[in-house]
Design a protein around this motif. Structure first.
Motif, mmCIF file in Angstrom:
data_model
loop_
_atom_site.group_PDB
_atom_site.id
_atom_site.type_symbol
_atom_site.label_atom_id
_atom_site.label_comp_id
_atom_site.label_asym_id
_atom_site.label_seq_id
_atom_site.Cartn_x
_atom_site.Cartn_y
_atom_site.Cartn_z
ATOM 1 N N ASN A 95 73.390 -27.136 63.665
ATOM 2 C CA ASN A 95 72.357 -28.173 63.530
ATOM 3 C C ASN A 95 71.338 -27.808 62.455
ATOM 4 O OD1 ASN A 95 73.587 -29.622 65.572
ATOM 5 N ND2 ASN A 95 72.230 -28.834 67.156
ATOM 6 N N PHE A 96 70.929 -26.556 62.431
ATOM 7 C CA PHE A 96 69.954 -26.111 61.437
ATOM 8 C C PHE A 96 70.555 -26.169 60.030
ATOM 9 C CE2 PHE A 96 67.092 -22.498 59.804
ATOM 10 C CZ PHE A 96 66.073 -23.378 59.482
ATOM 11 N N LEU A 97 71.833 -25.800 59.914
ATOM 12 C CA LEU A 97 72.506 -25.888 58.618
ATOM 13 C C LEU A 97 72.529 -27.322 58.106
ATOM 14 C CD1 LEU A 97 75.466 -23.402 59.096
ATOM 15 C CD2 LEU A 97 73.636 -23.228 57.398
ATOM 16 N N ASP A 98 72.760 -28.275 59.009
ATOM 17 C CA ASP A 98 72.750 -29.684 58.608
ATOM 18 C C ASP A 98 71.399 -30.062 58.001
ATOM 19 O OD1 ASP A 98 75.359 -29.961 59.509
ATOM 20 O OD2 ASP A 98 74.778 -30.913 61.411
ATOM 21 N N VAL A 99 70.326 -29.607 58.635
ATOM 22 C CA VAL A 99 68.972 -29.910 58.149
ATOM 23 C C VAL A 99 68.734 -29.244 56.795
ATOM 24 C CG1 VAL A 99 66.506 -29.555 58.602
ATOM 25 C CG2 VAL A 99 68.024 -30.269 60.457
ATOM 26 N N LEU A 100 69.113 -27.975 56.671
ATOM 27 C CA LEU A 100 68.901 -27.262 55.414
ATOM 28 C C LEU A 100 69.683 -27.885 54.263
ATOM 29 C CD1 LEU A 100 68.998 -23.565 56.686
ATOM 30 C CD2 LEU A 100 66.997 -24.819 55.878
ATOM 31 N N VAL A 101 70.919 -28.275 54.531
ATOM 32 C CA VAL A 101 71.739 -28.896 53.483
ATOM 33 C C VAL A 101 71.118 -30.230 53.058
ATOM 34 C CG1 VAL A 101 73.986 -29.961 53.036
ATOM 35 C CG2 VAL A 101 73.864 -27.699 54.090
ATOM 36 N N GLU A 102 70.630 -31.003 54.028
ATOM 37 C CA GLU A 102 69.981 -32.280 53.702
ATOM 38 C C GLU A 102 68.714 -32.047 52.884
ATOM 39 O OE1 GLU A 102 68.934 -36.246 53.326
ATOM 40 O OE2 GLU A 102 70.855 -35.322 53.808
ATOM 41 N N LEU A 103 67.917 -31.044 53.247
ATOM 42 C CA LEU A 103 66.716 -30.727 52.473
ATOM 43 C C LEU A 103 67.074 -30.318 51.043
ATOM 44 C CD1 LEU A 103 64.548 -28.713 55.012
ATOM 45 C CD2 LEU A 103 64.005 -30.932 54.000
ATOM 46 N N LYS A 104 68.129 -29.539 50.897
ATOM 47 C CA LYS A 104 68.544 -29.124 49.562
ATOM 48 C C LYS A 104 68.979 -30.342 48.747
ATOM 49 C CE LYS A 104 71.497 -25.985 47.046
ATOM 50 N NZ LYS A 104 72.659 -25.119 47.071
ATOM 51 N N HIS A 105 69.707 -31.231 49.379
ATOM 52 C CA HIS A 105 70.128 -32.453 48.685
ATOM 53 C C HIS A 105 68.908 -33.270 48.250
ATOM 54 C CE1 HIS A 105 72.344 -36.059 47.663
ATOM 55 N NE2 HIS A 105 71.589 -36.739 48.500
ATOM 56 N N ARG A 106 67.953 -33.425 49.148
ATOM 57 C CA ARG A 106 66.737 -34.186 48.813
ATOM 58 C C ARG A 106 65.922 -33.508 47.730
ATOM 59 N NH1 ARG A 106 64.075 -36.502 54.377
ATOM 60 N NH2 ARG A 106 65.862 -37.768 55.018
ATOM 61 N N ALA A 107 65.893 -32.185 47.736
ATOM 62 C CA ALA A 107 65.118 -31.454 46.726
ATOM 63 C C ALA A 107 65.642 -31.736 45.324
ATOM 64 C CB ALA A 107 65.154 -29.959 47.016
ATOM 65 N N ASN A 108 66.922 -31.980 45.217
ATOM 66 C CA ASN A 108 67.495 -32.284 43.906
ATOM 67 C C ASN A 108 67.005 -33.623 43.363
ATOM 68 O OD1 ASN A 108 69.049 -29.944 43.414
ATOM 69 N ND2 ASN A 108 70.572 -30.662 44.863
ATOM 70 N N THR A 109 66.391 -34.435 44.204
ATOM 71 C CA THR A 109 65.862 -35.724 43.760
ATOM 72 C C THR A 109 64.359 -35.659 43.473
ATOM 73 O OG1 THR A 109 65.362 -36.532 45.990
ATOM 74 C CG2 THR A 109 67.600 -36.921 45.156
ATOM 75 N N LEU A 110 63.782 -34.482 43.546
ATOM 76 C CA LEU A 110 62.334 -34.325 43.375
ATOM 77 C C LEU A 110 61.894 -34.230 41.919
ATOM 78 C CD1 LEU A 110 61.486 -31.770 46.206
ATOM 79 C CD2 LEU A 110 61.083 -34.238 46.198
ATOM 80 N N VAL B 39 65.734 -21.086 47.354
ATOM 81 C CA VAL B 39 65.282 -20.537 48.633
ATOM 82 C C VAL B 39 66.049 -21.185 49.781
ATOM 83 C CG1 VAL B 39 63.309 -20.360 50.198
ATOM 84 C CG2 VAL B 39 63.005 -19.912 47.762
ATOM 85 N N LEU B 40 66.248 -22.489 49.696
ATOM 86 C CA LEU B 40 67.040 -23.163 50.730
ATOM 87 C C LEU B 40 68.452 -22.604 50.788
ATOM 88 C CD1 LEU B 40 65.913 -26.881 50.362
ATOM 89 C CD2 LEU B 40 65.547 -25.395 52.344
ATOM 90 N N GLN B 41 69.052 -22.327 49.636
ATOM 91 C CA GLN B 41 70.408 -21.770 49.626
ATOM 92 C C GLN B 41 70.436 -20.396 50.280
ATOM 93 O OE1 GLN B 41 73.326 -23.412 48.719
ATOM 94 N NE2 GLN B 41 74.099 -21.665 49.881
ATOM 95 N N GLN B 42 69.410 -19.599 50.070
ATOM 96 C CA GLN B 42 69.325 -18.293 50.733
ATOM 97 C C GLN B 42 69.271 -18.470 52.248
ATOM 98 O OE1 GLN B 42 65.869 -16.519 48.928
ATOM 99 N NE2 GLN B 42 66.945 -16.053 47.020
ATOM 100 N N HIS B 43 68.509 -19.464 52.702
ATOM 101 C CA HIS B 43 68.437 -19.753 54.132
ATOM 102 C C HIS B 43 69.796 -20.234 54.651
ATOM 103 C CE1 HIS B 43 64.270 -19.064 53.662
ATOM 104 N NE2 HIS B 43 63.819 -19.848 54.611
ATOM 105 N N ILE B 44 70.447 -21.079 53.879
ATOM 106 C CA ILE B 44 71.767 -21.574 54.280
ATOM 107 C C ILE B 44 72.739 -20.401 54.422
ATOM 108 C CG2 ILE B 44 73.776 -22.875 53.443
ATOM 109 C CD1 ILE B 44 71.700 -24.904 52.248
#
Length: 123
Positions: free
Chosen positions: A36-51, A83-88
């Protein structure tokens, strides 16, 4: 590899060798939480690419430079996506650890049960 990633990799090796055990229900619960946490982190990483906001401050060179600074914070080296990738990576190792520890528990219990069946008077 960070210290935490190294620690989880070492613990996973301990689990694989049967030296670290975790009850199957607890292992499954922890692995599911990691999923579940991985799903959230991957979604955050995807969204960060749109920032990206380089164009958001105007066309002056100073505005472009400011926008680039913000873009770098989001997706540049050492930025949020890194940083998100490190967490992933760490949470993926944690999940593997929990799965390996649960599997080791089941295998050890099976070996113990088989050992007791060969003892006279055992089941």
């Amino acid at each position: 590899m960070s210290n935490q990633q190294t620690l989880f990799a070492q613990l996973a090796q301990e689990a694989e060798s049967g030296h670290l055990l975790l009850q199957p229900d607890a292992a499954a619960t922890c692995a599911a939480a990691c999923t579940n946490f991985l799903d959230v982190l991957v979604e955050l990483k995807h969204r960060a690419n749109t920032l990206l906001c380089k164009e958001a401050f105007g066309h002056l060179p100073s505005a472009q430079a400011l926008g680039q600074k913000f873009d770098d914070k989001a997706i540049g080296p050492g930025g949020f996506t890194e940083v998100l990738q490190q967490h992933i990576d760490t949470v993926t190792r944690m999940k593997y650890l929990f799965e390996a520890a649960g599997k080791a528990y089941v295998e050890t219990e099976g070996e113990n049960a088989r050992a007791f069946t060969v003892i006279p008077g055992g089941r």
